[in-house]
Design a protein around this motif. Structure first.
Motif, PDB file in Angstrom:
ATOM      1  N   VAL A 730       0.818  -1.202   0.000  1.00 56.60           N
ATOM      2  CA  VAL A 730       0.000   0.000   0.000  1.00 56.60           C
ATOM      3  C   VAL A 730       0.857   1.260   0.000  1.00 56.60           C
ATOM      4  CG1 VAL A 730      -1.665   1.332   1.322  1.00 56.60           C
ATOM      5  CG2 VAL A 730      -1.925  -1.137   1.146  1.00 56.60           C
ATOM      6  N   LEU A 731       1.816   1.334   0.930  1.00 50.10           N
ATOM      7  CA  LEU A 731       2.599   2.579   1.079  1.00 50.10           C
ATOM      8  C   LEU A 731       3.889   2.538   0.269  1.00 50.10           C
ATOM      9  CD1 LEU A 731       2.104   3.154   4.893  1.00 50.10           C
ATOM     10  CD2 LEU A 731       1.105   4.462   3.040  1.00 50.10           C
TER      11      LEU A 731
ATOM     12  N   GLY B 333      10.026  30.497   6.019  1.00 50.60           N
ATOM     13  CA  GLY B 333      10.010  30.410   4.574  1.00 50.60           C
ATOM     14  C   GLY B 333      10.638  29.156   3.989  1.00 50.60           C
ATOM     15  N   LEU B 334      10.594  28.052   4.738  1.00 51.86           N
ATOM     16  CA  LEU B 334      11.038  26.784   4.143  1.00 51.86           C
ATOM     17  C   LEU B 334       9.968  26.291   3.178  1.00 51.86           C
ATOM     18  CD1 LEU B 334      12.425  24.846   7.255  1.00 51.86           C
ATOM     19  CD2 LEU B 334      13.747  25.784   5.362  1.00 51.86           C
ATOM     20  N   PRO B 335      10.344  25.515   2.168  1.00 48.84           N
ATOM     21  CA  PRO B 335       9.310  24.924   1.313  1.00 48.84           C
ATOM     22  C   PRO B 335       8.524  23.866   2.101  1.00 48.84           C
ATOM     23  CG  PRO B 335      11.502  24.266   0.578  1.00 48.84           C
ATOM     24  CD  PRO B 335      11.697  25.149   1.763  1.00 48.84           C
ATOM     25  N   ASN B 336       7.378  23.502   1.592  1.00 49.91           N
ATOM     26  CA  ASN B 336       6.522  22.488   2.233  1.00 49.91           C
ATOM     27  C   ASN B 336       6.251  22.824   3.698  1.00 49.91           C
ATOM     28  OD1 ASN B 336       4.977  20.236   2.649  1.00 49.91           O
ATOM     29  ND2 ASN B 336       6.705  18.816   2.788  1.00 49.91           N
ATOM     30  N   VAL B 337       5.829  24.080   3.929  1.00 48.79           N
ATOM     31  CA  VAL B 337       5.554  24.534   5.294  1.00 48.79           C
ATOM     32  C   VAL B 337       4.541  23.618   5.973  1.00 48.79           C
ATOM     33  CG1 VAL B 337       4.410  26.337   6.654  1.00 48.79           C
ATOM     34  CG2 VAL B 337       6.098  26.956   4.941  1.00 48.79           C
ATOM     35  N   LEU B 338       3.463  23.309   5.252  1.00 48.91           N
ATOM     36  CA  LEU B 338       2.404  22.494   5.867  1.00 48.91           C
ATOM     37  C   LEU B 338       2.910  21.117   6.247  1.00 48.91           C
ATOM     38  CD1 LEU B 338      -0.880  23.288   3.919  1.00 48.91           C
ATOM     39  CD2 LEU B 338      -0.364  23.697   6.334  1.00 48.91           C
ATOM     40  N   GLY B 339       3.774  20.560   5.400  1.00 46.58           N
ATOM     41  CA  GLY B 339       4.312  19.230   5.671  1.00 46.58           C
ATOM     42  C   GLY B 339       5.155  19.218   6.933  1.00 46.58           C
ATOM     43  N   ILE B 340       6.042  20.199   7.062  1.00 46.15           N
ATOM     44  CA  ILE B 340       6.904  20.260   8.256  1.00 46.15           C
ATOM     45  C   ILE B 340       6.056  20.545   9.488  1.00 46.15           C
ATOM     46  CG2 ILE B 340       8.825  21.492   9.344  1.00 46.15           C
ATOM     47  CD1 ILE B 340       9.935  21.985   6.532  1.00 46.15           C
ATOM     48  N   PHE B 410       7.348  11.488   8.721  1.00 48.48           N
ATOM     49  CA  PHE B 410       8.208  11.256   7.554  1.00 48.48           C
ATOM     50  C   PHE B 410       7.473  11.604   6.268  1.00 48.48           C
ATOM     51  CE2 PHE B 410       9.907   8.757   4.091  1.00 48.48           C
ATOM     52  CZ  PHE B 410      11.275   8.830   4.272  1.00 48.48           C
ATOM     53  N   TYR B 411       6.269  11.042   6.132  1.00 52.36           N
ATOM     54  CA  TYR B 411       5.547  11.256   4.873  1.00 52.36           C
ATOM     55  C   TYR B 411       5.070  12.688   4.743  1.00 52.36           C
ATOM     56  CZ  TYR B 411       5.870   6.564   3.189  1.00 52.36           C
ATOM     57  OH  TYR B 411       6.368   5.399   2.684  1.00 52.36           O
ATOM     58  N   SER B 412       4.683  13.276   5.849  1.00 49.72           N
ATOM     59  CA  SER B 412       4.215  14.656   5.813  1.00 49.72           C
ATOM     60  C   SER B 412       5.338  15.594   5.346  1.00 49.72           C
ATOM     61  CB  SER B 412       3.718  15.030   7.212  1.00 49.72           C
ATOM     62  OG  SER B 412       3.422  16.386   7.291  1.00 49.72           O
ATOM     63  N   ALA B 413       6.495  15.456   5.957  1.00 54.99           N
ATOM     64  CA  ALA B 413       7.597  16.357   5.631  1.00 54.99           C
ATOM     65  C   ALA B 413       8.176  16.071   4.246  1.00 54.99           C
ATOM     66  CB  ALA B 413       8.686  16.270   6.688  1.00 54.99           C
ATOM     67  N   SER B 414       8.127  14.815   3.819  1.00 51.95           N
ATOM     68  CA  SER B 414       8.712  14.489   2.514  1.00 51.95           C
ATOM     69  C   SER B 414       7.712  14.713   1.394  1.00 51.95           C
ATOM     70  CB  SER B 414       9.194  13.031   2.509  1.00 51.95           C
ATOM     71  OG  SER B 414       8.089  12.150   2.578  1.00 51.95           O
ATOM     72  N   GLY B 415       6.539  15.230   1.706  1.00 49.71           N
ATOM     73  CA  GLY B 415       5.529  15.436   0.659  1.00 49.71           C
ATOM     74  C   GLY B 415       5.070  14.121   0.069  1.00 49.71           C
ATOM     75  N   PHE B 416       4.939  13.115   0.897  1.00 49.70           N
ATOM     76  CA  PHE B 416       4.475  11.780   0.492  1.00 49.70           C
ATOM     77  C   PHE B 416       5.327  11.174  -0.619  1.00 49.70           C
ATOM     78  CE2 PHE B 416       1.040  13.808   2.601  1.00 49.70           C
ATOM     79  CZ  PHE B 416       0.565  12.804   3.431  1.00 49.70           C
ATOM     80  N   ASP B 417       6.620  11.513  -0.577  1.00 47.55           N
ATOM     81  CA  ASP B 417       7.550  10.954  -1.555  1.00 47.55           C
ATOM     82  C   ASP B 417       8.575  10.132  -0.781  1.00 47.55           C
ATOM     83  OD1 ASP B 417       9.494  10.374  -3.335  1.00 47.55           O
ATOM     84  OD2 ASP B 417      10.059  12.458  -3.750  1.00 47.55           O
ATOM     85  N   SER B 418       8.389   8.806  -0.846  1.00 46.94           N
ATOM     86  CA  SER B 418       9.208   7.957   0.030  1.00 46.94           C
ATOM     87  C   SER B 418      10.672   7.966  -0.388  1.00 46.94           C
ATOM     88  CB  SER B 418       8.672   6.528   0.056  1.00 46.94           C
ATOM     89  OG  SER B 418       8.865   5.925  -1.197  1.00 46.94           O
ATOM     90  N   THR B 419      10.975   8.484  -1.583  1.00 46.55           N
ATOM     91  CA  THR B 419      12.392   8.531  -1.960  1.00 46.55           C
ATOM     92  C   THR B 419      13.068   9.793  -1.427  1.00 46.55           C
ATOM     93  OG1 THR B 419      11.900   9.651  -4.038  1.00 46.55           O
ATOM     94  CG2 THR B 419      11.939   7.245  -4.082  1.00 46.55           C
ATOM     95  N   ASN B 420      12.252  10.734  -0.946  1.00 45.77           N
ATOM     96  CA  ASN B 420      12.825  11.961  -0.401  1.00 45.77           C
ATOM     97  C   ASN B 420      13.179  11.738   1.071  1.00 45.77           C
ATOM     98  OD1 ASN B 420      13.643  14.534   0.030  1.00 45.77           O
ATOM     99  ND2 ASN B 420      11.724  15.504  -0.602  1.00 45.77           N
ATOM    100  N   VAL B 421      14.131  10.818   1.268  1.00 48.07           N
ATOM    101  CA  VAL B 421      14.441  10.372   2.626  1.00 48.07           C
ATOM    102  C   VAL B 421      14.939  11.513   3.503  1.00 48.07           C
ATOM    103  CG1 VAL B 421      15.870   8.815   3.985  1.00 48.07           C
ATOM    104  CG2 VAL B 421      14.945   8.068   1.809  1.00 48.07           C
TER     105      VAL B 421
END
Lengths: 731, 731
Positions: A730-731, B333-340, B410-421
């Motif tokens: 899933v993830l 002013g970091l990108p992906n404010v909501l994620g962090i 992890f997923y929130s800060a990486s924008g749901f991109d699991s490769t953005n470790v």
């Protein structure tokens, strides 16, 4: 079969089974004792039969359901080999059969051992030990026979020579791993259910009998006493047997699979590498039979001579396996013979050291257990604190020895080339095979214990002369020592087997990829992953590294599983024992003649209560052990699964050693006081150590051993579900 | 400083310290009570001073030795930045300073709380809680001030703008991590030494006082009673404070380091990302001050109103941090404010849920603890079994919540991109920072507990009217609830911090590579590894995957470390308590007037015995915690180290929750019976639960909390030794 030497394995297995039958026949010919002894024995064997019937009924339902699920996965979704469901059922059946043989022998042997002990100590030892050997040789013989015949049949269906040979060999070995899954599930029932059963009966019998009504252990007036005697067999014969049956088969099968991976691109060597663990196991089976014959003492031997004769049997077998396997590996003709042989010997040595360390920490001949007894001077709290502290510290040697064993067998088999991972993992598998190769005799010493224990119970209840009880007590004391060592051995071998299974999980993923139908929804996995993908390819693709949060979450959940499983089984014993207490109180109240000896207690009802309680209480832990790896696989894919297995293995291994050793040490601390030290019976120290012993009961006989099953079963479930994992993440 | 917003962090820290000082001054102005109360208080504060003096002496020696070792590594072997030894010393110094402030306040506050409680409950609460806030705000203020000023100074030495900016920023943040190492080592002494001290005194005082001579708790005739009172401060104020100081600093520093990695190639964002955790922490510090002012009750308030007012303070702070940090991150002013921001909120929520779960499993208002008390009907053994079973099961919610927190942040800060470790790990770091952001007030509720407890002791010993003791008991009961919640919070934050430290270990390896001199014997690592090497490059190169046997061995050894550390500290309490028992017996025997009240006991000698015992007993566990990561690094390199840390984290976290919850539940099971349930005082259930409580003492106050230190300290040692690890790997 293109490889004639292969036949050595099934033939050795048949020889082992032949001797199991001979020892059984020899025991049955012995005099079963007087009428009272036969009557008592019949209660116990009736109880054991009632328990087994109930357990096999539950097992049948679960196996039927899972067989259908697997059949669906195999035939409709093509997420599993079509023969896998059959391999699964076979594994469960053979494990159950070995347990049945062992139980049948053990229940018949108890009164005969007591009768033999009327004549002399050595005759008692002989009957009890050879009866134990029936269990040991049945496990080894049935396990190896089924594996080798399964290999033969599957390799006729999927020809392992010719151009498709390598792929087919991978399919054959990974399909056979499902045989291990069946054994694992059977072990779950036998070991976890059996563990709850035996301690519910034991704690329940003690609380109402000894504590409330001051009647001695094994008194026939106690309605729970037969359930308690049955429990010894259920836990320590059937449970221990199924546990080690699983380790034995799992280690051979995992090593066969790892062998296929180790010689990728060398088809001839692949076949030899797959068969090699079976051949080493066959050699061990033969030499175990030889070892059994070496266990004999002269008439009038003392305790020390008894222990010495057991040691001689085990050590001679181990030494001969160490020598013989070098020859065997040389004849097989794999490269790096010495390196692989080094792994086998490493496994043997690891097993022996763990046994010695366990003995040091749990025998009251040594300081750690004596110190726990001494803490009794300030009451039960300090006994508990000291036991927990010492139990935790006692994990050091086993963990370091296993860790060293992993490194040595890895480096030895890989020729000190750390990049040759496949060969190194094959070596780790062989360490497990080596450790378990003498199982025929080591398991005999385990199964011997409860037979001697029950012989004592039979003598007590049949009111035989005190010198008989003294002799059975000597046999029993020896059994306590061997039981503690056996527990250490079972945990150590479970850890190595689980590790080999973890490694072979990669192969299972490959096989699943090879066979999966069009249901494969994972993005084009087959195109990205070549059929000869290496470990590295898999690790990279699935991100099975330690910074992947799914791996870390897996490790957390795996550690949690070990503690949760332990906690659930601890509380299960408490609840089931409570029901037993209520039942015994009811019988004493409704039939006042029981206590005065004029009425007969209802033994069967107590057996039934423990049986039903155990079956009910094991449900939740069992469901968790099966469901969590599946859920982890579906949610997080292989990375989450491998993290889960590694976490459960790390925590579960250490926790299991801690529980087993703390429990064993409390038991012997009590015995140390009872032998007259620190004030002897009825002193403050005695009361305190009795409480320690009661706490230790579920530690060493329920929760601790259950962890062996957990770490192996979760690996097996993951292996069975590899197809789903790679297609439904899933993830 | 090229980034003006940075100054918000040190200014917030100064404001927090200003209010710490104001609360201290306000407390000191309160009436210290009558002559007897002041006398009792002086014994406790003398005892605390004697303990601290001894501890700081030992700390000084160890820090001096390690400073010299680090200086050698930095200046001669160039395996460490030249400023690292200084950062290390600073961390230790500030942690010690915070502990000193907290202890000084707490010892002065006890008699003043008792005096205030003579007037009303709410006055007592006010004095005790604001004194607790001195500790909370000192930790937060000193921690953040030192980190931010350290960052300012180092970034003046290594300019973080310009072409070398990114490399310099990596050097600055990784060097600052050594500040955390200093805090960690100080925490080892405070938490492990303090934990042994407090339980040796407690158990020793109880065994001779309550059990042997039937004198009540806190009776001035008991020579160990002052040591027991000192122990409350030593363990729960200084120990807890140092533990959380370490988590607080460690999480901020690790997140700063991970921020540098997350924005590789974007120099401006890197600076902002490194400073961001300090700014969020600064915001939390200010809002914690606000929360402290919200804790007030009306005159004549009851127990429920007390708890409600504490909740209001904590929850308002948390809610405001949740809202305010969104604005703060937006301004940064970091990108992906909501994620962090999602990661920060996740951390806050995880902390709250763990607290609630801890309360559920340890408060006798709920079923689990009541069931443990009910098991007392069949004696102490069933209480122990039930407590261990329930304690193990109680690990489920905390582990699952932390696991979910890891995934979500992890997923929130990486924008749901699991490769953005890198971004994902930065998010995990922020979850830890978020959880600890309101530490100023959460630690205040922890430190409040022992102050209320000691106020009760002071009231008892000074023979104040019973209504005063009733009021201090109400304050103390509240303190017990907050203490259990605080323990859960401390463990959860330690787990998240350790995880962030584990992730930042990779950055430390990179920095070591950047700075290492010619001693680097690892084959040409610098040529293979580019300066901008990604996680994957490192993982591939060092084989930090789960099939590498060194990683698996690391996991085994890590799990072992958790159990071994626990076992050693358990046994340490037993031994040190034994010495206390001997001393109290000696005083009673040599001065028979003590028991009749005509002679004064020698309190100082008991304090000294506990102090010396604690210092001696912590040596072996401390040496192991420091030496094992170094040895693993030298033997097995980064793969072994990461395996070790992951294994220790997995097992240690679950084991710590188990120990803390089982101990807390036993404590409250006893209180449940003492409140009149199940037969009340002196019933079978009472005797059984008293034994459970004694077993639980080292569980919850020594071994459990010590594991927090172990998992963080081993990470910190690994970080400090990164340079050695990459240059001296043997295998």
């Amino acid at each position: 079969m293109s490889y004639p030497l292969f036949w050595f394995a099934p033939i050795s297995a048949l020889i082992a089974l032949f001797f199991a039958w001979r020892f059984y026949a020899g025991m049955i010919k012995q005099h079963p004792g007087n009428e009272r002894m036969v009557e008592i024995a019949s209660y116990v064997s009736d109880g054991a039969r009632a328990y087994l019937k109930q357990q096999y009924k539950a097992v049948l339902i679960v196996f039927t359901v899972l067989f259908l699920v697997f059949a669906l996965l195999a035939l409709v979704f093509k997420l599993m080999n079509v023969w896998s469901p059959l391999a699964f059922i076979t594994g469960g059946f053979f494990s159950g059969l070995a347990g049945f043989f062992g139980m049948k022998t053990a229940t018949a042997a108890a009164s005969r051992t007591a009768e033999a002990a009327r004549h002399s100590l050595d005759q008692g030892l002989r009957v009890a030990f050879r009866s134990g050997a029936v269990m040991g040789l049945s496990v080894v013989g049935l396990g190896l026979l089924a594996i080798s015949m399964g290999f033969f049949i599957l390799s006729s269906i999927y020809p392992i020579s010719g151009p498709d040979g390598p792929d087919n060999l991978l399919i054959v070995t990974t399909t056979l791993l499902l045989y291990g899954m069946g054994a694992s599930l059977q072990a779950l029932f036998a070991r976890v259910g059996g563990g709850i059963y035996t301690k519910a009966a034991d704690v329940g019998a003690d609380l109402v009998g000894k504590v409330e009504n001051s009647i001695p252990e094994d008194d026939p007036r106690n309605p729970a006493t037969i359930a308690d005697n049955v429990g010894d067999f259920v836990g320590d014969v059937a449970g221990m047997g199924a546990d080690l049956f699983e380790s034995y088969c799992g280690s051979i099968l995992a090593t066969a699979t790892l062998g296929v991976a180790a010689f990728l691109g060398m088809p001839d060597l692949q076949v030899k590498a797959a068969v090699a663990p079976m051949l080493v196991a066959g050699l061990g089976a033969l030499l175990s039979v030889l070892g059994v014959f070496l266990v004999r003492v002269k008439s009038g031997a003392d305790q020390k001579a008894l222990l010495h004769s057991l040691d001689r049997g085990i050590n001679t077998s181990a030494l001969l396996v160490a020598i013989g396997s070098l020859g065997m590996l040389y004849v097989i003709g794999l490269p790096n013979v010495l390196g692989i042989w080094g792994a086998v010997v490493t496994g043997l040595v690891v097993g022996i050291i763990i046994g010695k360390a366990t003995e040091y920490y749990t025998s009251h001949a040594h300081r750690p257990t004596q110190k726990i007894a001494e803490a009794g001077a300030t009451g039960p709290a300090t006994v508990i604190i000291s036991g927990i502290g010492t139990g935790m510290i006692s994990t050091t040697i086993p963990v370091i020895v296993v860790a060293a064993g992993i490194m040595i067998s890895f480096y030895s088999a890989s020729g000190f080339d750390s990049t040759n991972v496949a060969m190194g993992l094959y070596g780790i598998g062989f360490a497990a095979v080596g450790m378990l190769s003498t199982l025929g005799i080591t398991l005999a010493t385990d199964a011997y214990g409860p037979i001697a224990d029950n012989a004592g119970g039979n003598a007590e209840m049949s009111e035989l002369p005190p010198e008989v009880r003294e002799r059975t007590d000597a046999l029993d004391a020896l059994g306590n020592t061997t039981a503690a060592i056996g527990k250490g051995f079972a945990i150590g071998s479970a850890a190595l087997t689980a590790l080999a299974l973890l490694a072979s999980y990669m192969e299972q993923l490959k096989a699943a990829l090879l066979e999966a139908g069009d249901m494969l929804v994972f993005p084009d996995l087959r195109e990205i992953m070549p059929a000869d993908a290496s470990y590295w390819d898999f690790i990279d693709f699935f991100q099975i590294d330690l910074l992947n949060p799914t791996v870390l979450v897996g490790i957390f959940i795996g550690s949690l599983m070990a503690f949760l499983f332990c906690g659930l089984t601890m509380n299960a014993v408490g609840r089931a024992a409570g029901e037993m207490v209520a039942e015994v109180r009811r019988q004493f109240k409704e039939k006042p003649g029981i206590l005065s000896g004029t009425e007969k207690p209802d033994y069967a009802r107590c057996v039934a209560i423990s049986t039903v309680g155990a079956q009910r209480e094991m449900k939740l832990p069992a469901i968790l052990a099966v469901a969590v790896p599946v859920i982890m696989g579906i949610l997080f894919g292989p990375a989450g699964v491998v993290g889960l297995l590694a976490g459960a293995l790390g925590s579960g291994f250490v926790l299991a050693v801690f529980m087993a050793n703390a429990g064993g040490a409390w038991d012997n601390a009590k015995k140390y006081v009872e032998e007259g030290n620190l004030g002897g019976k009825n002193s403050t120290a005695h009361k305190a150590t009795v409480i320690g012993d009661t706490v230790g009961d579920p530690f060493k006989d329920t929760s601790g051993p259950s962890l062996n099953i957990l770490i192996k079963l979760m690996s097996m479930v993951s292996i069975a579900m590899a197809g789903i994992t790679i297609s439904c993440q899933v993830l």
